[in-house]
Design a protein around this motif. Structure first.
Motif, PDB file in Angstrom:
ATOM      1  N   ARG A  42      89.339 -38.715 -26.788  1.00  0.00           N
ATOM      2  CA  ARG A  42      88.068 -38.939 -27.484  1.00  0.00           C
ATOM      3  C   ARG A  42      88.163 -38.410 -28.914  1.00  0.00           C
ATOM      4  NH1 ARG A  42      83.543 -41.896 -26.653  1.00  0.00           N
ATOM      5  NH2 ARG A  42      81.656 -40.684 -26.750  1.00  0.00           N
ATOM      6  N   ILE A  43      87.637 -39.161 -29.871  1.00  0.00           N
ATOM      7  CA  ILE A  43      87.676 -38.763 -31.277  1.00  0.00           C
ATOM      8  C   ILE A  43      86.277 -38.372 -31.725  1.00  0.00           C
ATOM      9  CG2 ILE A  43      88.095 -39.564 -33.629  1.00  0.00           C
ATOM     10  CD1 ILE A  43      90.330 -41.327 -32.488  1.00  0.00           C
ATOM     11  N   VAL A  44      86.174 -37.214 -32.396  1.00  0.00           N
ATOM     12  CA  VAL A  44      84.904 -36.677 -32.869  1.00  0.00           C
ATOM     13  C   VAL A  44      85.056 -36.305 -34.335  1.00  0.00           C
ATOM     14  CG1 VAL A  44      83.221 -34.811 -32.565  1.00  0.00           C
ATOM     15  CG2 VAL A  44      84.390 -35.737 -30.584  1.00  0.00           C
ATOM     16  N   MET A  45      84.028 -36.601 -35.149  1.00  0.00           N
ATOM     17  CA  MET A  45      84.037 -36.197 -36.546  1.00  0.00           C
ATOM     18  C   MET A  45      82.968 -35.133 -36.755  1.00  0.00           C
ATOM     19  SD  MET A  45      83.745 -38.430 -40.023  1.00  0.00           S
ATOM     20  CE  MET A  45      85.387 -39.090 -39.979  1.00  0.00           C
ATOM     21  N   LEU A  46      83.365 -34.003 -37.372  1.00  0.00           N
ATOM     22  CA  LEU A  46      82.455 -32.890 -37.619  1.00  0.00           C
ATOM     23  C   LEU A  46      82.450 -32.550 -39.101  1.00  0.00           C
ATOM     24  CD1 LEU A  46      83.771 -30.479 -34.835  1.00  0.00           C
ATOM     25  CD2 LEU A  46      81.659 -31.768 -34.740  1.00  0.00           C
ATOM     26  N   PRO A  47      81.323 -32.073 -39.622  1.00  0.00           N
ATOM     27  CA  PRO A  47      81.335 -31.541 -40.989  1.00  0.00           C
ATOM     28  C   PRO A  47      82.268 -30.328 -41.040  1.00  0.00           C
ATOM     29  CG  PRO A  47      79.089 -31.773 -40.169  1.00  0.00           C
ATOM     30  CD  PRO A  47      80.002 -32.035 -39.016  1.00  0.00           C
ATOM     31  N   ARG A  48      82.943 -30.139 -42.160  1.00  0.00           N
ATOM     32  CA  ARG A  48      83.911 -29.040 -42.297  1.00  0.00           C
ATOM     33  C   ARG A  48      83.286 -27.691 -41.950  1.00  0.00           C
ATOM     34  NH1 ARG A  48      88.814 -27.536 -44.798  1.00  0.00           N
ATOM     35  NH2 ARG A  48      89.284 -29.683 -45.320  1.00  0.00           N
ATOM     36  N   SER A  49      82.051 -27.442 -42.391  1.00  0.00           N
ATOM     37  CA  SER A  49      81.406 -26.149 -42.133  1.00  0.00           C
ATOM     38  C   SER A  49      81.244 -25.894 -40.630  1.00  0.00           C
ATOM     39  CB  SER A  49      80.051 -26.076 -42.836  1.00  0.00           C
ATOM     40  OG  SER A  49      79.220 -27.125 -42.393  1.00  0.00           O
ATOM     41  N   LYS A  50      80.818 -26.905 -39.874  1.00  0.00           N
ATOM     42  CA  LYS A  50      80.658 -26.751 -38.422  1.00  0.00           C
ATOM     43  C   LYS A  50      82.010 -26.583 -37.746  1.00  0.00           C
ATOM     44  CE  LYS A  50      78.613 -28.680 -34.255  1.00  0.00           C
ATOM     45  NZ  LYS A  50      78.519 -27.369 -33.651  1.00  0.00           N
ATOM     46  N   PHE A  51      83.019 -27.353 -38.199  1.00  0.00           N
ATOM     47  CA  PHE A  51      84.357 -27.244 -37.621  1.00  0.00           C
ATOM     48  C   PHE A  51      84.915 -25.832 -37.814  1.00  0.00           C
ATOM     49  CE2 PHE A  51      88.966 -27.322 -38.160  1.00  0.00           C
ATOM     50  CZ  PHE A  51      89.351 -27.835 -36.941  1.00  0.00           C
ATOM     51  N   GLU A  52      84.808 -25.299 -39.045  1.00  0.00           N
ATOM     52  CA  GLU A  52      85.346 -23.962 -39.320  1.00  0.00           C
ATOM     53  C   GLU A  52      84.620 -22.884 -38.521  1.00  0.00           C
ATOM     54  OE1 GLU A  52      85.258 -23.624 -43.566  1.00  0.00           O
ATOM     55  OE2 GLU A  52      87.161 -24.701 -43.778  1.00  0.00           O
ATOM     56  N   LYS A  53      83.320 -23.094 -38.265  1.00  0.00           N
ATOM     57  CA  LYS A  53      82.541 -22.138 -37.476  1.00  0.00           C
ATOM     58  C   LYS A  53      82.941 -22.189 -35.998  1.00  0.00           C
ATOM     59  CE  LYS A  53      78.182 -22.100 -35.847  1.00  0.00           C
ATOM     60  NZ  LYS A  53      76.991 -22.805 -35.679  1.00  0.00           N
ATOM     61  N   ASP A  54      83.184 -23.386 -35.469  1.00  0.00           N
ATOM     62  CA  ASP A  54      83.461 -23.568 -34.041  1.00  0.00           C
ATOM     63  C   ASP A  54      84.930 -23.426 -33.660  1.00  0.00           C
ATOM     64  OD1 ASP A  54      80.777 -23.969 -33.739  1.00  0.00           O
ATOM     65  OD2 ASP A  54      80.908 -26.126 -33.398  1.00  0.00           O
ATOM     66  N   MET A  55      85.847 -23.484 -34.639  1.00  0.00           N
ATOM     67  CA  MET A  55      87.273 -23.367 -34.328  1.00  0.00           C
ATOM     68  C   MET A  55      87.614 -21.916 -34.023  1.00  0.00           C
ATOM     69  SD  MET A  55      90.583 -24.306 -36.636  1.00  0.00           S
ATOM     70  CE  MET A  55      90.823 -22.705 -37.365  1.00  0.00           C
ATOM     71  N   LYS A  56      88.305 -21.681 -32.907  1.00  0.00           N
ATOM     72  CA  LYS A  56      88.702 -20.323 -32.540  1.00  0.00           C
ATOM     73  C   LYS A  56      90.075 -19.975 -33.102  1.00  0.00           C
ATOM     74  CE  LYS A  56      87.253 -18.358 -28.743  1.00  0.00           C
ATOM     75  NZ  LYS A  56      87.095 -18.010 -27.332  1.00  0.00           N
ATOM     76  N   SER A  57      91.063 -20.859 -32.896  1.00  0.00           N
ATOM     77  CA  SER A  57      92.416 -20.556 -33.348  1.00  0.00           C
ATOM     78  C   SER A  57      93.257 -21.823 -33.396  1.00  0.00           C
ATOM     79  CB  SER A  57      93.079 -19.544 -32.409  1.00  0.00           C
ATOM     80  OG  SER A  57      93.203 -20.098 -31.118  1.00  0.00           O
ATOM     81  N   VAL A  58      94.397 -21.697 -34.090  1.00  0.00           N
ATOM     82  CA  VAL A  58      95.381 -22.788 -34.119  1.00  0.00           C
ATOM     83  C   VAL A  58      96.343 -22.527 -32.973  1.00  0.00           C
ATOM     84  CG1 VAL A  58      97.223 -23.889 -35.436  1.00  0.00           C
ATOM     85  CG2 VAL A  58      95.152 -23.131 -36.599  1.00  0.00           C
ATOM     86  N   ILE A  59      96.453 -23.478 -32.041  1.00  0.00           N
ATOM     87  CA  ILE A  59      97.346 -23.337 -30.881  1.00  0.00           C
ATOM     88  C   ILE A  59      98.773 -23.704 -31.280  1.00  0.00           C
ATOM     89  CG2 ILE A  59      97.878 -24.184 -28.559  1.00  0.00           C
ATOM     90  CD1 ILE A  59      94.868 -24.738 -28.222  1.00  0.00           C
ATOM     91  N   GLU A  60      98.914 -24.812 -31.999  1.00  0.00           N
ATOM     92  CA  GLU A  60     100.238 -25.321 -32.355  1.00  0.00           C
ATOM     93  C   GLU A  60     100.194 -25.876 -33.768  1.00  0.00           C
ATOM     94  OE1 GLU A  60     102.844 -29.124 -30.897  1.00  0.00           O
ATOM     95  OE2 GLU A  60     101.843 -27.943 -29.346  1.00  0.00           O
ATOM     96  N   ASN A  61     101.126 -25.407 -34.606  1.00  0.00           N
ATOM     97  CA  ASN A  61     101.217 -25.909 -35.978  1.00  0.00           C
ATOM     98  C   ASN A  61     102.000 -27.191 -36.036  1.00  0.00           C
ATOM     99  OD1 ASN A  61      99.770 -23.872 -37.311  1.00  0.00           O
ATOM    100  ND2 ASN A  61     101.549 -22.528 -37.243  1.00  0.00           N
ATOM    101  N   ASN A  62     101.647 -28.049 -36.968  1.00  0.00           N
ATOM    102  CA  ASN A  62     102.409 -29.266 -37.232  1.00  0.00           C
ATOM    103  C   ASN A  62     103.428 -28.909 -38.295  1.00  0.00           C
ATOM    104  OD1 ASN A  62     103.344 -31.830 -37.545  1.00  0.00           O
ATOM    105  ND2 ASN A  62     101.631 -32.542 -38.753  1.00  0.00           N
ATOM    106  N   ASN A  63     104.645 -28.608 -37.881  1.00  0.00           N
ATOM    107  CA  ASN A  63     105.704 -28.200 -38.804  1.00  0.00           C
ATOM    108  C   ASN A  63     106.573 -29.384 -39.204  1.00  0.00           C
ATOM    109  OD1 ASN A  63     104.869 -25.511 -38.721  1.00  0.00           O
ATOM    110  ND2 ASN A  63     106.083 -25.114 -36.898  1.00  0.00           N
ATOM    111  N   THR A  64     105.992 -30.338 -39.913  1.00  0.00           N
ATOM    112  CA  THR A  64     106.754 -31.496 -40.381  1.00  0.00           C
ATOM    113  C   THR A  64     107.098 -31.312 -41.853  1.00  0.00           C
ATOM    114  OG1 THR A  64     104.698 -32.656 -40.866  1.00  0.00           O
ATOM    115  CG2 THR A  64     105.732 -33.109 -38.721  1.00  0.00           C
ATOM    116  N   ALA A  65     107.929 -30.313 -42.127  1.00  0.00           N
ATOM    117  CA  ALA A  65     108.362 -30.044 -43.500  1.00  0.00           C
ATOM    118  C   ALA A  65     109.362 -31.120 -43.922  1.00  0.00           C
ATOM    119  CB  ALA A  65     109.006 -28.667 -43.587  1.00  0.00           C
ATOM    120  N   ASN A  66     109.250 -31.536 -45.165  1.00  0.00           N
ATOM    121  CA  ASN A  66     110.177 -32.548 -45.688  1.00  0.00           C
ATOM    122  C   ASN A  66     111.547 -31.924 -45.888  1.00  0.00           C
ATOM    123  OD1 ASN A  66     108.135 -34.430 -45.735  1.00  0.00           O
ATOM    124  ND2 ASN A  66     107.559 -33.965 -47.846  1.00  0.00           N
ATOM    125  N   GLU A  67     112.495 -32.342 -45.085  1.00  0.00           N
ATOM    126  CA  GLU A  67     113.855 -31.780 -45.164  1.00  0.00           C
ATOM    127  C   GLU A  67     114.827 -32.821 -45.617  1.00  0.00           C
ATOM    128  OE1 GLU A  67     114.836 -29.991 -41.448  1.00  0.00           O
ATOM    129  OE2 GLU A  67     113.051 -28.751 -41.456  1.00  0.00           O
TER     130      GLU A  67
END
Length: 67
Positions: A42-67
């Motif tokens: 399911r896809i949900v769109m949230l205002p940045r302010s609400k997202f930052e308030k409701d986000m607890k932590s980053v579980i997994e980083n997207n480490n797609t560095a240009n190599e």
């Protein structure tokens, strides 16, 4: 609390989704944040302010560095 997030990161939100998971993938950033449930897709769109308030932590980083 670390509030740094990027496109493609998997984040943990405060409230659990009805499908049973609270892990979401960030698929769009900007003034609004679009996130996709990793359980049911399911896809949900949230205002940045609400997202930052409701986000607890980053579980997994997207480490797609240009190599």
């Amino acid at each position: 609390m670390n509030k740094n997030f990027e496109l493609g990161d998997i984040v943990k939100m405060k409230k659990q989704h009805p499908c049973g998971t609270n892990a979401w993938e960030i698929i769009r950033t900007g003034a609004d944040i679009k996130i996709k449930c990793t359980g049911c897709g399911r896809i949900v769109m949230l205002p940045r302010s609400k997202f930052e308030k409701d986000m607890k932590s980053v579980i997994e980083n997207n480490n797609t560095a240009n190599e």
